[in-house]
Write an enzyme that holds these catalytic residues in place. Sequence first.
Site, mmCIF file in Angstrom:
data_model
loop_
_atom_site.group_PDB
_atom_site.id
_atom_site.type_symbol
_atom_site.label_atom_id
_atom_site.label_comp_id
_atom_site.label_asym_id
_atom_site.label_seq_id
_atom_site.Cartn_x
_atom_site.Cartn_y
_atom_site.Cartn_z
ATOM 1 N N GLY A 72 4.451 -35.201 44.434
ATOM 2 C CA GLY A 72 3.062 -35.385 44.890
ATOM 3 C C GLY A 72 2.923 -36.736 45.766
ATOM 4 O O GLY A 72 2.154 -36.587 46.603
ATOM 5 N N THR A 73 3.704 -37.655 45.709
ATOM 6 C CA THR A 73 3.812 -38.933 46.358
ATOM 7 C C THR A 73 3.869 -38.466 47.803
ATOM 8 O O THR A 73 3.134 -39.048 48.729
ATOM 9 C CB THR A 73 4.411 -39.885 45.910
ATOM 10 N N HIS A 202 6.461 -31.448 38.098
ATOM 11 C CA HIS A 202 6.394 -32.263 36.926
ATOM 12 C C HIS A 202 5.306 -32.448 35.962
ATOM 13 O O HIS A 202 5.356 -32.739 34.958
ATOM 14 C CB HIS A 202 7.258 -33.548 36.983
ATOM 15 N N THR A 238 17.550 -30.776 54.035
ATOM 16 C CA THR A 238 18.117 -29.562 53.194
ATOM 17 C C THR A 238 17.247 -29.383 51.950
ATOM 18 O O THR A 238 16.991 -30.304 51.310
ATOM 19 C CB THR A 238 19.300 -29.550 52.989
ATOM 20 N N CYS A 326 0.280 -53.040 34.307
ATOM 21 C CA CYS A 326 0.686 -54.458 34.290
ATOM 22 C C CYS A 326 0.391 -55.308 35.671
ATOM 23 O O CYS A 326 0.710 -54.714 36.736
ATOM 24 C CB CYS A 326 2.187 -54.569 34.166
HETATM 25 N N1 PLP Z 1 -1.597 -38.098 42.131
HETATM 26 C C1 PLP Z 1 -1.817 -38.069 40.777
HETATM 27 C C2 PLP Z 1 -3.165 -37.731 40.688
HETATM 28 C C3 PLP Z 1 -0.991 -38.322 39.972
HETATM 29 O O1 PLP Z 1 -1.255 -38.412 38.743
HETATM 30 C C4 PLP Z 1 0.526 -38.481 40.340
HETATM 31 C C5 PLP Z 1 1.508 -38.595 39.180
HETATM 32 O O2 PLP Z 1 1.310 -39.359 38.215
HETATM 33 C C6 PLP Z 1 0.832 -38.456 41.651
HETATM 34 C C7 PLP Z 1 -0.063 -38.255 42.624
HETATM 35 C C8 PLP Z 1 2.132 -38.701 42.125
HETATM 36 O O3 PLP Z 1 2.972 -37.225 41.886
HETATM 37 P P1 PLP Z 1 4.671 -37.636 41.869
HETATM 38 O O4 PLP Z 1 4.886 -38.125 40.537
HETATM 39 O O5 PLP Z 1 5.260 -36.199 42.152
HETATM 40 O O6 PLP Z 1 4.948 -38.561 42.925
#
Ligand code: PLP
Length: 400
Positions: A72-73, A202, A238, A326
């Site tokens: 997602g990042t 995940h 890949t 933190c």
């Molecule tokens: N965006 C949101 C709202 C999330 O909760 C998270 C993960 O905690 C992410 C993005 C990032 O996803 P990833 O862990 O696949 O990089």
Amino acid sequence: MKAVYLDNNATTRVLPDVVLAMLPFFAETYGNPSSVHDFGSIARGAMRQARSSLQTLIGAQFADEIVFTSSGTEANNTAILSALESMPDRNELVITAIEHSSILLLCAELEKHRGIKVHSIPVDQSGQLDIAAYRAVLSPKTALVSIMWANNETGTLFDVATLADLAHQAGALFHTDAVQAVGKLPIDLKSTAINMLSLSGHKFHAPKGIGALYLRRGTPFVPLLRGGRQERNRRAGTENIPAIVGLGNAAELASTELLENEKRMRRLRDRLESGLQREIDDCLVIGQTQPRLPHVLSVAFAGTEGEAIVALVARAGIACSTGAACAEGSMQPSHVLRALAVPDRFIRGAIRLSLSRETHGGDVDHVLEVLPAIVEGLRRQPSFNRVDHLPEKRSDRVVV
Ligand code: PLP
């Protein structure tokens, strides 16, 4: 000891069927999808099927609108950087104050080092966006609006379809971080004007390290990773076929049982919520009056530290998380709780319980048996709120 996992917003268990679907792609049908031989064509076929399952899950009009990423990042980073590169005459971004760190920290860097103006729209105490402030900052300089579908800490939802329409009126692109919403809520992208959407495997029972960016046909795009022609020139490297197969399989399972799971999780979450409110006085459910994800409960107990609660319930086998991160060596309320202006007497005592399709009534009962006594104990002996004596030491942690 009974183990109760209620930290599904951090990550979920990979479902056994998903593992089984992935296994052959490690050591039997391990071809590179770019190869012309049979091994390659099997991998291509598996990818095609996974793309089509994701298409169904998010209601995309075309399967080729899905670009696989590592997370997602990565999808979030790609969306923002692509919008800025593909619309060079626009140098402003619009986000909210409660986005995930993968949006916030990137935007902070772009502001500092690339002279990009970032407008961060505030939210009110219930987590709703200040629409007047949003409308006011949209302009011909806006390249992209990036607003999350659902918040990871509180589960509160934004009306992204309407917000996308407003962004388009200003000629801007619209991206949504739907990492916490996909697989939990019905999503039908073809009935919206959203240009880009990020998701992460995940969070819905696929493995870690696989995600996707939905990219509506016709959206201007510049890839983040270059150096190969994979994903129709939109993401070089890949492809991680076993993970892609896992993602597709998890998407298929999520799609077929979405409404039942949504209803079941909401019922269990509501039972947990009302049980805690009945047993524990002086507690605050964050976002309670707002549309929320069905499986998330963000709740704060006056006179306690969330960190201490999380450590103490862990001794009873319950895994959950706190609304604190933190910062400079000590636990501070997260940016989300601060943006929501959670009152002082509650803000340090927030925890997040996040259920999954695998959560049972017995798990909820266990929390209801254990948590009230822990909160009462912490209130009676406030020194126990200092968790230094617990085996889990504070370290550099972020809220996920
Ligand atoms: N965006 C949101 C709202 C999330 O909760 C998270 C993960 O905690 C992410 C993005 C990032 O996803 P990833 O862990 O696949 O990089």
